[in-house]
Design a protein around this motif. Structure first.
Motif, short mmCIF file in Angstrom:
data_model
loop_
_atom_site.label_atom_id
_atom_site.label_comp_id
_atom_site.label_asym_id
_atom_site.label_seq_id
_atom_site.Cartn_x
_atom_site.Cartn_y
_atom_site.Cartn_z
N ALA A 52 -10.21 43.90 30.46
CA ALA A 52 -11.45 44.75 30.07
C ALA A 52 -11.66 46.02 30.72
O ALA A 52 -12.01 47.20 30.22
CB ALA A 52 -12.59 43.76 30.66
N CYS A 53 -11.22 46.22 32.03
CA CYS A 53 -11.23 47.30 32.54
C CYS A 53 -10.62 48.43 32.07
O CYS A 53 -10.90 49.32 31.84
CB CYS A 53 -10.97 47.22 34.12
N TYR A 54 -9.09 48.05 31.71
CA TYR A 54 -8.17 49.01 31.05
C TYR A 54 -8.71 49.33 29.75
O TYR A 54 -8.54 50.63 29.52
CB TYR A 54 -6.82 48.25 31.05
N SER A 55 -9.28 48.56 28.96
CA SER A 55 -10.19 48.92 27.72
C SER A 55 -11.13 49.81 27.96
O SER A 55 -11.16 50.83 27.10
CB SER A 55 -10.32 47.57 27.01
N LEU A 56 -11.94 49.68 28.79
CA LEU A 56 -13.28 50.51 29.17
C LEU A 56 -12.39 51.85 29.53
O LEU A 56 -13.14 52.74 29.11
CB LEU A 56 -14.12 49.95 30.16
N GLY A 57 -11.53 51.80 30.42
CA GLY A 57 -11.09 53.14 30.77
C GLY A 57 -10.21 53.86 29.67
O GLY A 57 -10.55 55.23 29.86
N ALA A 58 -9.61 53.26 28.86
CA ALA A 58 -9.17 53.90 27.62
C ALA A 58 -10.12 54.68 26.64
O ALA A 58 -10.06 55.66 26.32
CB ALA A 58 -8.21 52.95 27.00
N ALA A 59 -11.21 53.83 26.64
CA ALA A 59 -12.38 54.34 25.77
C ALA A 59 -13.06 55.67 26.50
O ALA A 59 -13.45 56.58 25.83
CB ALA A 59 -13.41 53.32 25.72
N ILE A 60 -13.09 55.58 27.79
CA ILE A 60 -13.65 56.66 28.59
C ILE A 60 -12.73 57.84 28.51
O ILE A 60 -13.21 59.06 28.20
CB ILE A 60 -13.83 56.49 30.09
N LEU A 61 -11.37 57.74 28.52
CA LEU A 61 -10.41 58.82 28.35
C LEU A 61 -10.48 59.43 27.11
O LEU A 61 -10.55 60.70 26.81
CB LEU A 61 -9.16 58.51 28.77
N LEU A 62 -10.86 58.62 26.01
CA LEU A 62 -10.80 59.25 24.67
C LEU A 62 -12.21 60.09 24.49
O LEU A 62 -12.10 61.06 23.69
CB LEU A 62 -10.70 58.04 23.50
N PHE A 108 -7.65 60.47 41.63
CA PHE A 108 -7.22 59.27 40.88
C PHE A 108 -5.87 58.52 41.45
O PHE A 108 -5.86 57.48 41.27
CB PHE A 108 -6.66 59.87 39.51
N PHE A 109 -5.16 59.09 42.00
CA PHE A 109 -4.06 58.68 42.55
C PHE A 109 -4.53 57.75 43.73
O PHE A 109 -3.65 56.88 44.18
CB PHE A 109 -2.89 59.65 43.14
N ALA A 110 -5.50 58.04 44.47
CA ALA A 110 -5.89 57.62 45.74
C ALA A 110 -6.63 56.12 45.28
O ALA A 110 -6.63 55.03 46.07
CB ALA A 110 -7.02 58.25 46.52
N LEU A 111 -7.32 56.19 44.10
CA LEU A 111 -8.10 55.02 43.60
C LEU A 111 -7.41 54.24 42.71
O LEU A 111 -7.61 52.89 42.59
CB LEU A 111 -9.29 55.47 43.19
N GLY A 112 -6.30 54.68 42.22
CA GLY A 112 -5.42 53.89 41.12
C GLY A 112 -6.50 53.72 39.83
O GLY A 112 -7.70 54.52 39.65
N PHE A 113 -6.01 53.12 38.55
CA PHE A 113 -6.59 53.45 37.42
C PHE A 113 -8.02 52.61 37.45
O PHE A 113 -9.12 52.80 37.00
CB PHE A 113 -5.74 52.66 36.22
N THR A 114 -8.02 51.12 37.98
CA THR A 114 -9.01 50.29 38.15
C THR A 114 -10.16 50.97 39.22
O THR A 114 -11.18 50.84 38.94
CB THR A 114 -8.96 48.87 38.51
N GLY A 115 -9.51 51.61 40.27
CA GLY A 115 -10.51 52.21 41.27
C GLY A 115 -11.37 53.34 40.55
O GLY A 115 -12.29 53.31 40.83
N THR A 116 -10.50 54.08 39.61
CA THR A 116 -11.39 55.29 39.14
C THR A 116 -12.05 54.91 37.87
O THR A 116 -13.42 55.43 37.99
CB THR A 116 -10.10 55.99 38.29
N PHE A 117 -11.77 53.94 37.03
CA PHE A 117 -12.55 53.56 35.80
C PHE A 117 -13.15 52.31 36.04
O PHE A 117 -13.05 51.32 35.29
CB PHE A 117 -11.72 53.48 34.54
N LEU A 118 -14.26 52.10 36.99
CA LEU A 118 -15.38 51.45 37.17
C LEU A 118 -14.93 50.09 37.34
O LEU A 118 -15.52 48.96 37.25
CB LEU A 118 -16.07 51.25 36.03
N GLY A 119 -13.80 49.58 38.21
CA GLY A 119 -13.34 48.49 38.45
C GLY A 119 -14.04 47.55 39.34
O GLY A 119 -14.06 46.33 39.12
#
Length: 221
Positions: A52-62, A108-119
């Protein structure tokens, strides 16, 4: 401001589109993240908080790609400022882009994908609090880095037009929950923290709590 409006055509469709995307994007991810925190509907739909977090992150990137496109088109369609059309201003724009990119990428590198995108709204907490660069010098390095990038790009393109809509944006940094009336981000609406969450920093009685006891953060101030 009157002088600046001489270089801005608010009726231009590209300018309007830039304002709409700049306003809509943070509104979208704040609303969706808080809805997920309260209901866990996305996690149930994807059968995993990570998916779910990856999907939201992808939507935010788009959405951010769309925002950048509208931002660029707004600059190209608006009058240019002659005083910015010189080597010094160009180098200053490049410097802003360099600083902004450094803050964004290092965050981004410090937080990772889930840390960046509202995990954190999906219950995905980091094992340790992030205090390394750039969080040791700024509270919101990704927000300020993104702002520096857009400002640098505007200076390079000799366009003051994007400064007006960008300055009105109330976006939050993606890796932190929105502030709860000035008290700082909260886990389950209870404990203020800074930067990425660290489970060991919180009292045992606050981890975890039943779903029905979760209360979402109050509307942002």
């Amino acid at each position: 401001m009157t002088w600046l409006l001489g270089y801005v055509d608010p009726s231009d469709p590209c300018f309007v589109a830039a304002i709409l995307t700049i306003t809509f994007n943070p509104l979208f991810w704040n609303v969706v993240a808080r809805w997920e925190q309260k209901t866990r509907q996305l996690s149930r739909a994807f059968r995993s908080p990570y998916l779910a977090c990856y999907s939201l992150g992808a939507a935010i990137l788009l959405l951010n790609v769309l925002r950048s496109h509208c931002f660029t088109q707004a600059m190209l369609s608006q009058p240019k400022m002659e005083s910015l059309d010189n080597p010094t201003a160009y180098r200053m724009g490049l410097a802003l882009l360099g600083v902004g990119s450094t803050f964004v990428l290092s965050s981004f590198f410090a937080l990772g994908f889930t840390g960046t995108f509202l995990g954190d709204y999906f219950g995905i907490l980091k094992e340790a609090r992030v205090t390394t660069f750039p969080f040791n010098i700024l509270d919101n390095p990704m927000y300020w880095g993104s702002t520096a990038n857009y400002l640098g790009w505007a200076v390079i393109c000799c366009s003051p037009a994007p400064v007006e809509p960008w300055g009105s944006e109330k976006a939050r940094q993606p890796h932190r929950p929105a502030a709860d009336c000035g008290c700082g981000p909260r886990l389950h609406g209870r404990h203020p923290v800074r930067g990425a969450f660290h489970c060991s920093d919180l009292p045992a009685e606050s981890l975890p709590v039943p779903q029905e006891e979760l209360t979402g953060p109050a509307p942002r101030c």
